[in-house]
Scaffold this active site. Structure first.
Site, PDB file in Angstrom:
ATOM      1  N   ASP A  57       0.845  -1.191   0.000  1.00  0.00           N
ATOM      2  CA  ASP A  57       0.000   0.000   0.000  1.00  0.00           C
ATOM      3  C   ASP A  57       0.882   1.243   0.000  1.00  0.00           C
ATOM      4  O   ASP A  57       1.829   1.318   0.791  1.00  0.00           O
ATOM      5  CB  ASP A  57      -0.889  -0.035   1.265  1.00  0.00           C
ATOM      6  CG  ASP A  57      -2.045   0.932   1.161  1.00  0.00           C
ATOM      7  OD1 ASP A  57      -1.804   2.144   1.013  1.00  0.00           O
ATOM      8  OD2 ASP A  57      -3.199   0.460   1.226  1.00  0.00           O
ATOM      9  N   SER A 123      -5.551  14.505 -13.715  1.00  0.00           N
ATOM     10  CA  SER A 123      -6.778  14.308 -14.487  1.00  0.00           C
ATOM     11  C   SER A 123      -7.259  15.639 -15.037  1.00  0.00           C
ATOM     12  O   SER A 123      -7.065  16.698 -14.415  1.00  0.00           O
ATOM     13  CB  SER A 123      -7.856  13.728 -13.562  1.00  0.00           C
ATOM     14  OG  SER A 123      -9.119  13.788 -14.192  1.00  0.00           O
ATOM     15  N   TYR A 147     -12.726  14.083  -5.769  1.00  0.00           N
ATOM     16  CA  TYR A 147     -11.692  13.370  -6.526  1.00  0.00           C
ATOM     17  C   TYR A 147     -10.765  14.363  -7.239  1.00  0.00           C
ATOM     18  O   TYR A 147      -9.534  14.271  -7.152  1.00  0.00           O
ATOM     19  CB  TYR A 147     -12.366  12.428  -7.535  1.00  0.00           C
ATOM     20  CG  TYR A 147     -11.428  11.894  -8.579  1.00  0.00           C
ATOM     21  CD1 TYR A 147     -10.417  10.993  -8.237  1.00  0.00           C
ATOM     22  CD2 TYR A 147     -11.523  12.311  -9.908  1.00  0.00           C
ATOM     23  CE1 TYR A 147      -9.541  10.515  -9.207  1.00  0.00           C
ATOM     24  CE2 TYR A 147     -10.655  11.831 -10.872  1.00  0.00           C
ATOM     25  CZ  TYR A 147      -9.667  10.941 -10.517  1.00  0.00           C
ATOM     26  OH  TYR A 147      -8.797  10.476 -11.473  1.00  0.00           O
ATOM     27  N   LYS A 151      -6.538  15.366  -6.792  1.00  0.00           N
ATOM     28  CA  LYS A 151      -5.533  15.432  -7.868  1.00  0.00           C
ATOM     29  C   LYS A 151      -4.834  16.787  -7.857  1.00  0.00           C
ATOM     30  O   LYS A 151      -3.612  16.870  -7.995  1.00  0.00           O
ATOM     31  CB  LYS A 151      -6.192  15.190  -9.228  1.00  0.00           C
ATOM     32  CG  LYS A 151      -6.688  13.765  -9.422  1.00  0.00           C
ATOM     33  CD  LYS A 151      -5.522  12.789  -9.465  1.00  0.00           C
ATOM     34  CE  LYS A 151      -5.973  11.352  -9.507  1.00  0.00           C
ATOM     35  NZ  LYS A 151      -4.876  10.394  -9.360  1.00  0.00           N
TER      36      LYS A 151
HETATM   37  P1  NAD Z   1      -7.423   1.664 -11.639  1.00  0.00           P
HETATM   38  O1  NAD Z   1      -8.320   1.677 -10.472  1.00  0.00           O
HETATM   39  O2  NAD Z   1      -7.612   0.605 -12.673  1.00  0.00           O
HETATM   40  O3  NAD Z   1      -5.894   1.610 -11.161  1.00  0.00           O
HETATM   41  C1  NAD Z   1      -5.458   2.157  -9.935  1.00  0.00           C
HETATM   42  C2  NAD Z   1      -4.690   1.065  -9.206  1.00  0.00           C
HETATM   43  O4  NAD Z   1      -4.191   1.608  -7.977  1.00  0.00           O
HETATM   44  C3  NAD Z   1      -5.558  -0.140  -8.836  1.00  0.00           C
HETATM   45  O5  NAD Z   1      -4.930  -1.317  -9.283  1.00  0.00           O
HETATM   46  C4  NAD Z   1      -5.648  -0.097  -7.311  1.00  0.00           C
HETATM   47  O6  NAD Z   1      -5.736  -1.380  -6.756  1.00  0.00           O
HETATM   48  C5  NAD Z   1      -4.353   0.624  -6.968  1.00  0.00           C
HETATM   49  N1  NAD Z   1      -4.374   1.342  -5.677  1.00  0.00           N
HETATM   50  C6  NAD Z   1      -5.301   2.226  -5.241  1.00  0.00           C
HETATM   51  N2  NAD Z   1      -4.970   2.675  -4.021  1.00  0.00           N
HETATM   52  C7  NAD Z   1      -3.784   2.098  -3.696  1.00  0.00           C
HETATM   53  C8  NAD Z   1      -2.926   2.166  -2.568  1.00  0.00           C
HETATM   54  N3  NAD Z   1      -3.256   2.913  -1.509  1.00  0.00           N
HETATM   55  N4  NAD Z   1      -1.799   1.459  -2.580  1.00  0.00           N
HETATM   56  C9  NAD Z   1      -1.480   0.675  -3.631  1.00  0.00           C
HETATM   57  N5  NAD Z   1      -2.257   0.551  -4.723  1.00  0.00           N
HETATM   58  C10 NAD Z   1      -3.397   1.265  -4.752  1.00  0.00           C
HETATM   59  O7  NAD Z   1      -7.504   3.112 -12.320  1.00  0.00           O
HETATM   60  P2  NAD Z   1      -6.877   3.672 -13.662  1.00  0.00           P
HETATM   61  O8  NAD Z   1      -7.999   4.055 -14.535  1.00  0.00           O
HETATM   62  O9  NAD Z   1      -5.827   2.778 -14.179  1.00  0.00           O
HETATM   63  O10 NAD Z   1      -6.254   5.025 -13.120  1.00  0.00           O
HETATM   64  C11 NAD Z   1      -4.896   5.148 -12.768  1.00  0.00           C
HETATM   65  C12 NAD Z   1      -4.639   6.555 -12.265  1.00  0.00           C
HETATM   66  O11 NAD Z   1      -5.006   7.493 -13.274  1.00  0.00           O
HETATM   67  C13 NAD Z   1      -5.456   6.922 -11.023  1.00  0.00           C
HETATM   68  O12 NAD Z   1      -4.650   7.717 -10.181  1.00  0.00           O
HETATM   69  C14 NAD Z   1      -6.591   7.727 -11.593  1.00  0.00           C
HETATM   70  O13 NAD Z   1      -7.097   8.636 -10.657  1.00  0.00           O
HETATM   71  C15 NAD Z   1      -5.921   8.439 -12.754  1.00  0.00           C
HETATM   72  N6  NAD Z   1      -6.865   8.844 -13.799  1.00  0.00           N
HETATM   73  C16 NAD Z   1      -7.687   7.910 -14.365  1.00  0.00           C
HETATM   74  C17 NAD Z   1      -8.602   8.291 -15.343  1.00  0.00           C
HETATM   75  C18 NAD Z   1      -9.530   7.296 -15.981  1.00  0.00           C
HETATM   76  O14 NAD Z   1     -10.508   7.694 -16.555  1.00  0.00           O
HETATM   77  N7  NAD Z   1      -9.284   5.994 -15.914  1.00  0.00           N
HETATM   78  C19 NAD Z   1      -8.667   9.624 -15.741  1.00  0.00           C
HETATM   79  C20 NAD Z   1      -7.806  10.541 -15.168  1.00  0.00           C
HETATM   80  C21 NAD Z   1      -6.913  10.134 -14.185  1.00  0.00           C
HETATM   81  C1  UD1 Z   2     -15.532  11.221 -15.543  1.00  0.00           C
HETATM   82  C2  UD1 Z   2     -15.024  11.961 -14.346  1.00  0.00           C
HETATM   83  C3  UD1 Z   2     -13.585  12.376 -14.547  1.00  0.00           C
HETATM   84  C4  UD1 Z   2     -12.724  11.235 -15.029  1.00  0.00           C
HETATM   85  C5  UD1 Z   2     -13.365  10.662 -16.283  1.00  0.00           C
HETATM   86  C6  UD1 Z   2     -12.615   9.537 -16.899  1.00  0.00           C
HETATM   87  C7  UD1 Z   2     -17.036  13.195 -13.608  1.00  0.00           C
HETATM   88  C8  UD1 Z   2     -17.620  14.529 -13.335  1.00  0.00           C
HETATM   89  N1  UD1 Z   2     -15.797  13.162 -14.102  1.00  0.00           N
HETATM   90  O1  UD1 Z   2     -15.582  12.113 -16.620  1.00  0.00           O
HETATM   91  O2  UD1 Z   2     -13.077  12.851 -13.338  1.00  0.00           O
HETATM   92  O3  UD1 Z   2     -11.433  11.708 -15.308  1.00  0.00           O
HETATM   93  O4  UD1 Z   2     -14.665  10.187 -15.927  1.00  0.00           O
HETATM   94  O5  UD1 Z   2     -12.591   8.439 -16.020  1.00  0.00           O
HETATM   95  O6  UD1 Z   2     -17.632  12.180 -13.376  1.00  0.00           O
HETATM   96  N2  UD1 Z   2     -22.454   8.963 -20.032  1.00  0.00           N
HETATM   97  C9  UD1 Z   2     -23.701   8.478 -20.383  1.00  0.00           C
HETATM   98  N3  UD1 Z   2     -24.129   7.301 -19.862  1.00  0.00           N
HETATM   99  C10 UD1 Z   2     -23.361   6.561 -19.001  1.00  0.00           C
HETATM  100  C11 UD1 Z   2     -22.071   7.049 -18.645  1.00  0.00           C
HETATM  101  C12 UD1 Z   2     -21.669   8.265 -19.173  1.00  0.00           C
HETATM  102  O7  UD1 Z   2     -24.418   9.115 -21.155  1.00  0.00           O
HETATM  103  O8  UD1 Z   2     -23.800   5.497 -18.539  1.00  0.00           O
HETATM  104  C13 UD1 Z   2     -21.989  10.230 -20.635  1.00  0.00           C
HETATM  105  C14 UD1 Z   2     -21.665  11.312 -19.632  1.00  0.00           C
HETATM  106  O9  UD1 Z   2     -22.783  12.078 -19.337  1.00  0.00           O
HETATM  107  C15 UD1 Z   2     -20.582  12.092 -20.404  1.00  0.00           C
HETATM  108  C16 UD1 Z   2     -19.872  11.021 -21.217  1.00  0.00           C
HETATM  109  O10 UD1 Z   2     -20.791   9.937 -21.303  1.00  0.00           O
HETATM  110  O11 UD1 Z   2     -21.157  13.000 -21.296  1.00  0.00           O
HETATM  111  C17 UD1 Z   2     -18.575  10.522 -20.585  1.00  0.00           C
HETATM  112  O12 UD1 Z   2     -18.854  10.120 -19.242  1.00  0.00           O
HETATM  113  P1  UD1 Z   2     -17.761   9.402 -18.338  1.00  0.00           P
HETATM  114  O13 UD1 Z   2     -17.177   8.260 -19.084  1.00  0.00           O
HETATM  115  O14 UD1 Z   2     -18.385   9.124 -17.024  1.00  0.00           O
HETATM  116  O15 UD1 Z   2     -16.603  10.466 -18.207  1.00  0.00           O
HETATM  117  P2  UD1 Z   2     -16.669  11.998 -17.694  1.00  0.00           P
HETATM  118  O16 UD1 Z   2     -17.981  12.318 -17.110  1.00  0.00           O
HETATM  119  O17 UD1 Z   2     -16.169  12.855 -18.799  1.00  0.00           O
END
Ligand code: NAD
Ligand code: UD1
Length: 336
Positions: A57, A123, A147, A151
């Site tokens: 962790d 993000s 969230y 960040k």
């Molecule tokens: P994810 O949940 O698949 O990956 C995150 C990983 O971190 C997981 O495997 C989880 O088990 C691990 N984790 C969480 N807390 C932990 C801790 N305290 N110690 C050790 N491991 C821990 O998510 P992801 O989509 O791969 O995202 C990765 C990063 O990118 C995250 O920081 C997320 O906030 C950021 N991010 C993701 C998105 C997206 O849409 N997926 C968008 C913007 C930013």
């Molecule tokens: C969300 C998070 C953002 C994160 C991003 C990618 C919010 C406010 N922001 O963004 O922090 O970085 O995900 O993980 O939640 N939609 C539908 N039906 C669904 C799901 C989504 O219509 O079941 C629409 C949403 O209204 C939006 C688009 O699809 O217009 C994308 O949604 P989503 O994938 O959740 O991403 P964000 O909202 O952009």
């Protein structure tokens, strides 16, 4: 050796595949709170050799000190974090503890181990509701949820640290909307429970796990009334991490903040149509009320990443849909 915290998660797995294929050695570190060990085995199958993965962790100094003792780490890509916007509002302390507290413990352990190169998963949600799109990195920062604030806080901690200790090299990567999967179909996004995000919901409808997509809002001031986002293929995002890592390994001793997006916005209905074409499956949907907290439209300005990192997203919406479907159709229940 490059340390990937949160290494078994969606974006880290794809990044690890790209890093290993470009000659980097990696060690993954994860507490598996949102991922599964099987995912690491799949990564090993892709790269053709075992990938070291340590369970631990980021909030545990003991876990991290053991890791830095065991491996000679040159740089860290810090993915570990919790990422569900709704959950962050319901459980703010858990989010601040994990995302902010965990980052602090990691940075202290890095300082102790004299590792001063970090790439951080930020993000696009640090921008909140933007004044205009495309969003440049200089835009106002006003995250609209817990969230996003976690960040932004970690970004600020890293900026303060680099000011105080100029030997550090820090890349802050602001991702837009990552979708898609590795072309092998062996790894991909596997959310727990009902997906919050659009693409995993669509793929679960396509595979029969959910009856229908709800399109949140059909009356936005966008060309077709549905929300517009900057979807980016996770393999392009992975390549952006490789570029940021290579930058950090040159010891620039500064903070670089870069958007990772395509610069192109697509609507929910654009994505649904593209997915239907790529998969050959119909996606039944119903337009419902807007989701609270959603912005009508935004997309990023990717120019800075091109100029400073030499990186540009190359894959199309069609590629994203095809690879998401390839992953989900081969793994209807994800990694289960
Ligand atoms: P994810 O949940 O698949 O990956 C995150 C990983 O971190 C997981 O495997 C989880 O088990 C691990 N984790 C969480 N807390 C932990 C801790 N305290 N110690 C050790 N491991 C821990 O998510 P992801 O989509 O791969 O995202 C990765 C990063 O990118 C995250 O920081 C997320 O906030 C950021 N991010 C993701 C998105 C997206 O849409 N997926 C968008 C913007 C930013
Ligand atoms: C969300 C998070 C953002 C994160 C991003 C990618 C919010 C406010 N922001 O963004 O922090 O970085 O995900 O993980 O939640 N939609 C539908 N039906 C669904 C799901 C989504 O219509 O079941 C629409 C949403 O209204 C939006 C688009 O699809 O217009 C994308 O949604 P989503 O994938 O959740 O991403 P964000 O909202 O952009």
């Amino acid at each position: 050796m490059i340390l990937l915290t949160g290494g078994a998660g969606y974006i880290a797995l794809h990044t690890a595949a790209v890093l290993i294929e470009t000659g980097h050695d990696v060690v993954l570190f994860d507490n598996f709170c949102n991922s599964k060990p099987l995912a690491v085995e799949r990564l090993a199958a892709i790269v053709g050799r075992p990938v070291p993965c340590v369970q631990g962790d980021v909030r545990s100094r003991t876990d991290l000190d053991g890791l830095f003792d065991q491996y000679s780490i040159d740089a860290v890509i810090h993915f570990a974090g919790l990422k569900a916007v709704g959950e962050s509002a319901a459980e703010p302390l858990r989010y601040y503890d994990n995302n902010v507290g965990g980052s602090l413990v990691l940075l202290e352990a890095m300082q102790q181990a004299e590792v001063r190169r970090i790439v951080f998963s930020s993000s696009a949600c640090v921008y909140g509701e933007p004044d205009a799109s495309p969003i440049p990195e200089s835009a106002a920062l006003r995250p609209a949820n817990v969230y996003g604030r976690t960040k932004l806080m970690v970004e600020e901690i890293l900026r303060d640290l680099q000011l105080a200790a100029p030997g550090w090299s820090v890349a802050l990567l602001r991702y837009f909307n990552p979708v898609g999967a590795h072309p092998s179909g062996l790894i991909g996004e596997d959310p727990n429970g009902v997906p919050n995000n659009l693409m995993p919901f669509v793929t679960q409808v396509a595979v029969g796990r959910r009856p229908q997509l709800q399109v949140f809002g059909g009356d936005y001031p966008t060309p077709d009334g549905s929300g517009v986002r900057d979807y980016i293929h996770v393999m392009d995002l992975a390549d952006g991490h490789r570029a940021a890592l290579d930058w950090a390994l040159r010891d620039p001793r500064e903070v670089l903040t870069a958007n990772l997006g395509t610069g192109q916005g697509y609507s929910v209905l654009d994505l649904v149509r593209s997915f239907e074409q790529a998969s050959g499956r119909a996606i039944p949907y119903r337009i419902v009320a807007r989701r609270a907290g959603d912005v009508a439209a935004y997309w990023g300005d990717p120019l800075l990443a091109r100029q400073r990192l030499g990186w540009t997203a190359r894959r199309t919406l069609e590629d994203m849909c095809r690879d998401s479907w390839n992953w989900q159709s081969r793994n209807p229940q994800g990694f289960a």
